[in-house]
Structure formats: structure tokens, C-alpha cells
Design a protein around this motif. Structure first.
Motif, PDB file in Angstrom:
ATOM      1  N   HIS A 197     -35.520  49.991  48.667  1.00 41.49           N
ATOM      2  CA  HIS A 197     -35.482  51.445  48.466  1.00 41.49           C
ATOM      3  C   HIS A 197     -36.647  51.890  47.577  1.00 41.49           C
ATOM      4  O   HIS A 197     -37.320  52.902  47.873  1.00 41.49           O
ATOM      5  N   SER A 216     -31.841  47.570  46.852  1.00 43.01           N
ATOM      6  CA  SER A 216     -32.428  48.538  45.914  1.00 43.01           C
ATOM      7  C   SER A 216     -33.936  48.360  45.823  1.00 43.01           C
ATOM      8  O   SER A 216     -34.691  49.345  45.707  1.00 43.01           O
ATOM      9  N   LEU A 228     -39.882  54.449  48.498  1.00 42.29           N
ATOM     10  CA  LEU A 228     -40.299  55.602  47.703  1.00 42.29           C
ATOM     11  C   LEU A 228     -41.805  55.576  47.471  1.00 42.29           C
ATOM     12  O   LEU A 228     -42.480  56.625  47.533  1.00 42.29           O
ATOM     13  N   GLU A 283     -39.544  60.384  42.052  1.00 45.00           N
ATOM     14  CA  GLU A 283     -38.302  59.645  42.248  1.00 45.00           C
ATOM     15  C   GLU A 283     -38.501  58.152  41.961  1.00 45.00           C
ATOM     16  O   GLU A 283     -37.639  57.492  41.393  1.00 45.00           O
ATOM     17  N   ALA A 304     -36.478  55.755  39.169  1.00 48.37           N
ATOM     18  CA  ALA A 304     -35.789  54.518  39.547  1.00 48.37           C
ATOM     19  C   ALA A 304     -36.387  53.306  38.826  1.00 48.37           C
ATOM     20  O   ALA A 304     -35.645  52.450  38.315  1.00 48.37           O
ATOM     21  N   SER A 359     -31.095  56.802  41.701  1.00 43.56           N
ATOM     22  CA  SER A 359     -31.512  58.122  42.177  1.00 43.56           C
ATOM     23  C   SER A 359     -31.421  59.148  41.058  1.00 43.56           C
ATOM     24  O   SER A 359     -30.488  59.129  40.242  1.00 43.56           O
ATOM     25  N   SER A 360     -32.371  60.052  41.013  1.00 42.29           N
ATOM     26  CA  SER A 360     -32.344  61.120  40.001  1.00 42.29           C
ATOM     27  C   SER A 360     -31.193  62.083  40.237  1.00 42.29           C
ATOM     28  O   SER A 360     -30.832  62.858  39.354  1.00 42.29           O
ATOM     29  N   ASP A 361     -30.610  62.066  41.468  1.00 42.34           N
ATOM     30  CA  ASP A 361     -29.446  62.921  41.758  1.00 42.34           C
ATOM     31  C   ASP A 361     -28.191  62.417  41.053  1.00 42.34           C
ATOM     32  O   ASP A 361     -27.228  63.155  40.891  1.00 42.34           O
ATOM     33  N   GLU A 362     -28.215  61.147  40.642  1.00 39.68           N
ATOM     34  CA  GLU A 362     -27.060  60.563  39.971  1.00 39.68           C
ATOM     35  C   GLU A 362     -27.306  60.563  38.465  1.00 39.68           C
ATOM     36  O   GLU A 362     -28.324  60.047  37.986  1.00 39.68           O
TER      37      GLU A 362
END
Length: 917
Positions: free
Chosen positions: A78, A75, A82, A90, A94, A115-118
Motif C-alpha cells: 500500500h 501494508s 502511494l 498520504e 503512513a 491512513s490519514s482518514d483514521e
């Protein structure tokens, strides 16, 4: 101009005492930088500065995060991608989630999506803000440290293989974190307080590739660096287990090896609980990890009490409050039931059956709980007490000491020891601590003082009567003995001497490596092993030959070696409720006495029965059981935070220009004279030099200062310590403290102290200093002079502290040695005709200065500080009277201001003398 998020100047790493504080602040700073980048972008002067700050923060955090399972290496990488790809929105999402999860403890309860998608519906409430019921429903979280120098792909395989074994019915949940070397393992267990188990695999390396000074500093706590340097490759696994045991003995270790069983069987594997031979049995490893943690998690008596409270019971015995019946049926005390809740009454009983146990004759869950406490604190036996450490001290004294035995006692120890001497009929030799006149407080008893008395008793042919020595470790003001040196040198003079260490304020010390080496139980275990070594016997024989015709002065100036046949006989009493989690009066007695079974056990049992109530409070016993669980699982974390809080206070006061005008934090040099310091350290924090690592001084010096005791000299405010405590801190600001002296107050951090509490204390001190500044700005010339006079009286004109004078000849066997029969004097005062009262006036001073002997009938104990300045049978010296007259405390126990000082009549003393002759 208002500063923007991310613009703040980052403190230097050297300004941080601990890597834990550094980690917390760096994540907070990274969140601010990400907010700035999300809003401003990376263009322009401001944006480039924000980007540079973020890159610097990632660089510093990358090394630190290698030792933690959350957010984890994957993580973290990741997040960095970004940043590198310019995806700042993003990144902000996070980083915010990570920072908030770390601050709130949310990662312990659930998976935190980055993730902002989650979607993440968790409101990130602080774990401590949840209700006890909500927190109790969750599974406790911990981390497993795997030590193996593997590739990134192999690391993922290890993690995923172990995580696949987790089941919904598991009582705990854990996450693995992988480090490559022995040194990284040692840093990890000292830095990551979440670690509860260590898996040592055959591929590990020796040295760490991490060179961050604040992390490598942790390695000094292991001891001599050569211990690690000298390890051979084939020893890496077993030696890793041994070193982990030295640093964190409460952890579980599991060794995976490709060596044969025959090679491993005879090795010292420290805390290794299971060896796995050249196999990847992840299920078996998983089950062993859970079983090991559960071994510490169990609370036999607390669990039994909870089960008992659930049972439907008809109450036909004493205690109407049992099951809450007398409350629920009442029309007038319903507020009591509402305040305490039902459980405390459901668990209230005088029964010893139904799954419960008897404290006086424990055979069930209390016995099991005491055995687990003994394991946790390094004792051979542990006994729970529900009447505080005052009772514990009397139990040990009465069990060990016989009438007429000589006992060496720290004159400044808690009054319960003195009363214990009366009950046991001991002949007492009082030893003086070194005085700190300018701060109106005593230090601790120097080893030279102890040896002087032992050698004097030896020369008088009384060494066979010397039974025990009683010392306070650590003292109320935070002075800690070199316990091993004291015991070794005393045993060199009398090899079966019993030691009672009053550790009322030191129960937490077992759970931090630096502190542990100066605790009674850890030292007893170390000494047991050391006495078995051939080197000890050789050193003792060589020294005996050298000292064959030596004078007492040579003995005094020599670091003595104990004989190999010396008996290790050590007792420690601890107020668990004062420094750990337990209800008021919950205390423990720890025993590490090689002759306990054969000589003391029966007497100890009788003394325990004498002083323990037949109706002990079960809630206190249960809290001791739970307190033991806590310190075995998170004591290391809590003590680290306790020390960090104290260091923050020291640094804040030392560096604040306004506070320095009126306050002074006493340093090591202030309370430990140079005579007793082998190391060069004089401060824990110096504004010019920064932090001093405390390991060297704790390993070498005769006395050290517990950093969690912050003595603040307040004479510069014009208020004495008692007034500053009561009128200012408590009445005005609601800050509670325990101890004061004439010109100082003592602040103590504990395992419950928060950074918010520290901030509030500093705010209060700054406010007090500002008010004093304003007051003096508006003061008249006479008012200013009055203030200066008050300060001078507290800072410059301090009455000297008196030493112990002597026992009157009526209460001494002879004049050769100083021991006194305190019991005879104590009970002689029961007859009122034997006593008289004298006012503390000039006439009394003239009588003393003219040489008249006046003898105290009782204990005279000013509070604070709470130790006797006079005991029954002691001759009153002019110095003691002068000190008493200068006291400005609100309580002097044993002294009646309306009558005066109680002394023996001459006729009473003559009668005792005539009986002796």
C-alpha cells in the motif's frame, strides 16, 4: 548549503554489521525522503532525486520486510502504491506512523492505522518510557513464522484463519508472517527477534529467492551450507525443525505434514512440540502456540513471591523489616521506604512455607524454577546461588575435589578458585596463559600447555590422581576457548577428567548461535552425542594404533580423539547478574556430569549447604527466575543488540582520524597470536575491507575474541589505565567500566546497552582527543617532552609479565611434577612466628638474583587485573618482584605497603621439610 531531508547520502549496505540496523536506518531515511516529497514534490532536480531515493529505499526494504509481521506485506505494498501514484502527503503520514511505531514499539501494543482518514491518538511514546505498571497491564506480543510456499491468496487465508482464533482472554497476542522456504525460515529466525514459534507446513521450498548479501550472511551461522543443500524434498519438514533447533533451540516448532505417523515417529524433529497430520485445525494450533510460549513465560518462584506479598500476615519471627513494619512505624527512616517502595518489603521474609520454598532443600517453586533454568541453559541440573559466582566456584570445587587430588588450574583465574583449592585440600598445578606484554595483560591457557602437564603427570604415574581442570571462559578480556577441542583432547589423555568452566562473564552466550557453540553446556551435550557415534570409536581406534609407540611430542602435535567410553563431566558457573537480568550476587551453577548422580550429588549437596546462607535473599532468587524467563523469550534479541553496539564502537574508533591519534581498539590479531588462529581473520572490522563474518573463526580457531569486549589501548594519551578510568571516564564523564591494565581500559557492552550510550561514549572519546590536541598545541618544548616520556613509559617500556615460578619443595611431594600443596602453605602462615616481612627494595632484588629462595605466605593479588601473581607456598622470582615494583595500581590485596612482602622464615620451611623426610 544546508542539506534537505532525503538528500543525505545513504550508507552502503556493506557498512552495516546487521540487517536490524540497516532496517532501522532505512525506515528513518524513507521518512526523510517522504517529508521532502511532500514539501517539494517530484518535479525539478531536487524532486527527482528525492523520488529516486525513495524508490531505492522501497527496493531495499521490500526484501527485508518479508520477514516481519509489521508493517506486513499488504501494508508495505500500500505504501509503495502511494509513492507510485504521487500521493506524497498520504505517503508521509503512513511512513511517519510506521517509522515511529517501529522505533517506539507501539505496534506491539495496538493496531497502527496508516491512513490519514483514521485517527491515531497514540503519542508514540517509547515502550521503555511507559511506567512498569502500564507495561505490565499489556499483553506481551510476538510473531509466528509460517513456512509454506503459497500464493498471495493462500497466504492471506493462512494469516486470517490463525488470527480468527485469537480471544480476548489469551495471555499473549501474536501476528503471523509467512516465508516460502527452509532458508527463509533460517534467515527469519536469525533476523526477526520477535519470532517465538515456527509453523512448518508441507508446501515449503528449500532455497530462498532472496539474494541480499546482508541477509544471506545469516545462513552461515547454521553451519555447513551442504547441510541444507543435501536435504531431499520428502525431508523438508522434519529437517526444517531440526535446523531451527540447531540455531534457536529456545523456540517452539509445529510440524504440519501429510506423511504417515509411522514415517514421522522415528525422526529427529528437533524442537518440534506437536505434529499435526494433514488437517487445518487452526484452533488447536493456536492453543498450542500460546501454551508453548507460556511454558517459557512461567516464573514459578517470582509468581509465588508476588502472591505471598499480597497475603495478610502476622509477623512473629525474625526480620523486623518483613512487611515493612519497622519502616512504616519509624519517624527517622521514612526516606528508605519512599526510595524502595512497599513491594520489596512485603516480599521480604525468612519463611519457607506459605507457597514459598527453601533454597537449601528446594521441593516447590524454587526447584521448578531451577529445572526451567536447566532447560534454558542446556544443563542437566541448575542451582541458584545468592552469594555470587565466587561461592559457586568454591561449591563445585569442594564437591568434586578430594584432599590430595591434583587439579590443573588457570593461574589467571578468579581468586575464588584459588581459595577453593585451599578449602578442598587440592594439589595444584598452575598453568600459564600466553602473555600479551605490550598491553600488560594475559591471554588464555594454550591447549599445548594443558596437554604438556597432563602428559607429564601421566609419565610420572599420577594420572589417576588428576581430578579436575579449571579454566575461565571467557576471560575478563574476552578470550574464548575452543571448548569442544579442549575437552576432547584432554579426555583422550584422561577419560574421566572433570571440567569446571568459569563462565562468570559468559552467561549471555547461550542465546546466540555463534557464541553457543563455545559454551560449556552446549559443548557437553554435543560431546555426549558425538561419543555415541560409530565414527568416533573408529577414529579413536585408528589413532590409538598410530600413537601406540609415539613420543610425548607426537601426542602434543596431534589433534587427539576421545575414547568412546569417555565420561562427559562438565560444570559451569555463571554470574547471571553480570551479563543478564538479575540482582547483584545472583548466580547459577550448571551441571552436565554423567557421574553426578552416582558419585557427586551427595557431596555437592553438602558443599552447597556449607557455603549457602540459611537466610538467602528471596529477591535475588526471584530475579534469577525472571532473568531466565527473559533470556528464553528475548535473549536472542538482546544479545544481538549487544553485539551490534560493540561493533558500532569498534567501527567508530577505527575510522575516526582524531581518535586514531591517541587510542587503539585491540583487534583479534593483537590479542590472539597467529599460532592460535586457523582462520585468516584478524579484525572484526577493517576500514579497507569492511566487516568480517565471525562464524569461520569461531568454528575453527583455538581462541577467539568476544566482540562485546572492547579493549582500548590508552597509552597514547599519557595516562595509565587506572588514571584514565578513575580520573577521566568516571569522575569527569560518569562512564563506568570494570577493568584496566597498565595501558588499557576495557569497555563491555551488555544486554542493556543502547545506541545512545554508544554515541555518548564516542562523543566523550572525541572530546578527550580534542582536549589533548589543544593541550599539545599550547605546550612548551619541555611539556611536550614530558608527555612523550609518559607515553613511551606506557607503550614502549612495559615491564614483562611474569610466569608462575614454582612451589617450594616444602610444599611438593617430589620434584618430578609441579603440583603443590597450597593448603599446607596457607595454614602454615596462620602462625605469625613462621612469617617475616621484606621491603620491595634493591636489597630484596639482590637476594633473589643471588639465588636465595624466598617463599610467599599468602595470595598477592594486584587489582586490577585481579588474579594472584603469588600464592601461598610459591617461590618469589626476580621477574615477579620486578613486576610488583612496576605496578601502579591502587590496590594490591595481600600486600601491606607499611610492612612489605610477607614471606616464610627459613626455620618454618626447614621444619616442614624435616617432617616430610
Amino acid at each position: 548549503m544546508n542539506s534537505q531531508p532525503g538528500d543525505r547520502s545513504l550508507p552502503s549496505i556493506n557498512e552495516y554489521y546487521s540487517a536490524t540496523q540497516l532496517r532501522s536506518d532505512r525506515w528513518s531515511a524513507l521518512r526523510e525522503a517522504a517529508e521532502g516529497l511532500s514539501r517539494e514534490g517530484a518535479e525539478g532536480r531536487k524532486g527527482k532525486k528525492l523520488l529516486q531515493t525513495a524508490e531505492h529505499l522501497f527496493d531495499s526494504l521490500e526484501v527485508i520486510e518479508a520477514y516481519w509481521a509489521f508493517p506486513g506485506a499488504s501494508s508495505f505494498a500500500h505504501l509503495r502504491r502511494l509513492l507510485n501514484h504521487g500521493n506524497y502527503d498520504e505517503l508521509l503520514t503512513a511512513v511517519r506512523r510506521v517509522a515511529r511505531a517501529l522505533a517506539s514499539g507501539a505496534y506491539r501494543r495496538r493496531t497502527v492505522p496508516l491512513s490519514s482518514d483514521e485517527l491515531d491518538n497514540e503519542d508514540f511514546e517509547d515502550e521503555a518510557a511507559l511506567s512498569p505498571e502500564a507495561r505490565a497491564l499489556g499483553r506481551p506480543y510476538f510473531e509466528v513464522l509460517i513456512v509454506d510456499d503459497v500464493s498471495e491468496q493462500q497466504e492471506r487465508f493462512l494469516r486470517h484463519s490463525l488470527l480468527r482464533m485469537r480471544r480476548s482472554e489469551d495471555p499473549f497476542i501474536y501476528e503471523p508472517v509467512v516465508v516460502p522456504s527452509i532458508e527463509d525460515a533460517l534467515i527469519g529466525i536469525l533476523f526477526n527477534h520477535n519470532v517465538q514459534a515456527v509453523v512448518v507446513r508441507p508446501g515449503l521450498a528449500l532455497k530462498s529467492r532472496n539474494d541480499l548479501p546482508i541477509l544471506s550472511r545469516y545462513l552461515k551461522r547454521v553451519g555447513d551450507p551442504e547441510d541444507v543443500e543435501a536435504i531431499q524434498p520428502h525431508e523438508y519438514g522434519p529437517e526444517a525443525c531440526r535446523l531451527i533447533a540447531r540455531v534457536r533451540p529456545e523456540l517452539d516448532a509445529y510440524l504440519i505434514t501429510d506423511r504417515s505417523a509411522e514415517d514421522i515417529a522415528g525422526l529427529d524433529l528437533g524442537i518440534c512440540r506437536r505434529v499435526f497430520y494433514n488437517q487445518e485445525d487452526f484452533l488447536e494450533l493456536h492453543l498450542n502456540i500460546l501454551r508453548g510460549v507460556n511454558r517459557r513465560y512461567k516464573t514459578p518462584f517470582f509468581t509465588a513471591l508476588k502472591e505471598y506479598s499480597k497475603q495478610p500476615t502476622g509477623v512473629f519471627h525474625a526480620m523486623p523489616i518483613s512487611r515493612g513494619k519497622s519502616i512504616s512505624r519509624s519517624h527517622w527512616i521514612q526516606d528508605m521506604g519512599a526510595f524502595y517502595g512497599p513491594n520489596i518489603f512485603l516480599a521480604e521474609t525468612s519463611a519457607t512455607s506459605g507457597g514459598l520454598d527453601s533454597l537449601l532443600e528446594p521441593r516447590g517453586p524454587i526447584k521448578e524454577a531451577q529445572d526451567m533454568a536447566a532447560r534454558a541453559f542446556g544443563a542437566k541440573h541448575t542451582y541458584f546461588a545468592t552469594n555470587g559466582t565466587s561461592t559457586c566456584n568454591k561449591i563445585v570445587t569442594q564437591a568434586v575435589v578430594r584432599p590430595g587430588d591434583i587439579v590443573l588450574v588457570d593461574r589467571d583465574c578468579h581468586k575464588s578458585h584459588h581459595y577453593g583449592m585451599v578449602l578442598a585440600g587440592a594439589n595444584v598445578v598452575y598453568m600459564d596463559s600466553y602473555p600479551l606484554h605490550q598491553f600488560s595483560m594475559y591471554g588464555a591457557v594454550p591447549l599445548t600447555e594443558i596437554k604438556h602437564h597432563l602428559l607429564k603427570l601421566k609419565a610420572a604415574g599420577k594420572l589417576d590422581r588428576v581430578r579436575m581442570i579449571t579454566l575461565t571462559n571467557c576471560t575478563f578480556d574476552g578470550l574464548v576457548y575452543n571448548v569442544q577441542r579442549v575437552m576432547e583432547e584432554c579426555l583422550a589423555i584422561k577419560k574421566d577428567l572433570v571440567f569446571l568452566w568459569d563462565e562468570a562473564w559468559f552467561g549471555f552466550a547461550r542465546f546466540e548461535p555463534t557464541y553457543r557453540q563455545r559454551t560449556a553446556m552446549a559443548t557437553a551435550n554435543t560431546l555426549r552425542e558425538k561419543l555415541k557415534e560409530p565414527e568416533t570409536a573408529a577414529a579413536w581406534e585408528a589413532q590409538q594404533a598410530k600413537l601406540a609407540d609415539a613420543s610425548d611430542e607426537e601426542w602434543m602435535n596431534t589433534r587427539l580423539v576421545p575414547p568412546p567410553d569417555a565420561r562427559v563431566r562438565v560444570y559451569a558457573t555463571q554470574s547471571t547478574h553480570k551479563t543478564l537480568t538479575a540482582l547483584r550476587q545472583g548466580s547459577m551453577i550448571h551441571v552436565n556430569d554423567q557421574d553426578f548422580k552416582g558419585e557427586v550429588e551427595q557431596a555437592f549437596h553438602e558443599a552447597f549447604m556449607t557455603h549457602t546462607s540459611t537466610s538467602p535473599n528471596y529477591q535475588i532468587i526471584a530475579s534469577l527466575d525472571v532473568g531466565r524467563r527473559q533470556v528464553e523469550l528475548e535473549g536472542f534479541e538482546f544479545v544481538q543488540r549487544q553485539v551490534e553496539s560493540a561493533m558500532s564502537i569498534r567501527r567508530a574508533v577505527s575510522t575516526h582520524p582524531l581518535l586514531e591519534k591517541y587510542f587503539q581498539v585491540l583487534t583479534i590479531a593483537d590479542v590472539v597470536p597467529e599460532t592460535y588462529r586457523a582462520s585468516e581473520s584478524t579484525h572484526y572490522y577493517d576500514p579497507r575491507q569492511g566487516w568480517t563474518d565471525k562464524w569461520a573463526m569461531w568454528a575453527e580457531d583455538e581462541f577467539v575474541l568476544d566482540p562485546t569486549r572492547i579493549t582500548l589501548a590508552v597509552g597514547g594519551t599519557g595516562w595509565d589505565g587506572d588514571t584514565f578510568k578513575t580520573k577521566i571516564l568516571m569522575d569527569k564523564y560518569g562512564i563506568q567500566i570494570n577493568k584496566t591494565s597498565r595501558n588499557s581500559v576495557l569497555f563491555m557492552t551488555n544486554i542493556g546497552t543502547t545506541r545512545s550510550s554508544v554515541a555518548y561514549l564516542i562523543e566523550v572519546l572525541v572530546e578527550i582527543a580534542n582536549e589533548l590536541d589543544d593541550l599539545l598545541d599550547d605546550a612548551s618544548k619541555m611539556e611536550r617532552r614530558s608527555f612523550e616520556n609518559r607515553v613511551a613509559a606506557l607503550v614502549e617500556h612495559v615491564p614483562p609479565l611474569p610466569d608462575f615460578s614454582r612451589f617450594h619443595d616444602a610444599f611438593r611431594a617430589d620434584g618430578d611434577t609441579p603440583e603443590g600443596d597450597i593448603r599446607t602453605a596457607y595454614f602454615l602462615a596462620y602462625e605469625e612466628d613462621n612469617c617475616d616481612y621484606l621491603a620491595l627494595d634493591d636489597a630484596l632484588m639482590e637476594r633473589l638474583e643471588s639465588g636465595e629462595e624466598l617463599v610467599s605466605t599468602s595470595f598477592i593479588i594486584p587489582y586490577p587485573p585481579g588474579f594472584p601473581i603469588l600464592v601461598p607456598g610459591q617461590v618469589i622470582s626476580p621477574e615477579i618482584l620486578k613486576f610488583m615494583r612496576a605496578l601502579d595500581v591502587s590496590e594490591i590485596h595481600g600486600y601491606r605497603a607499611d610492612l612489605g612482602l610477607r614471606v616464610f622464615t627459613k626455620a618454618a620451611l626447614d621444619a616442614v621439610m624435616s617432617k616430610k623426610s
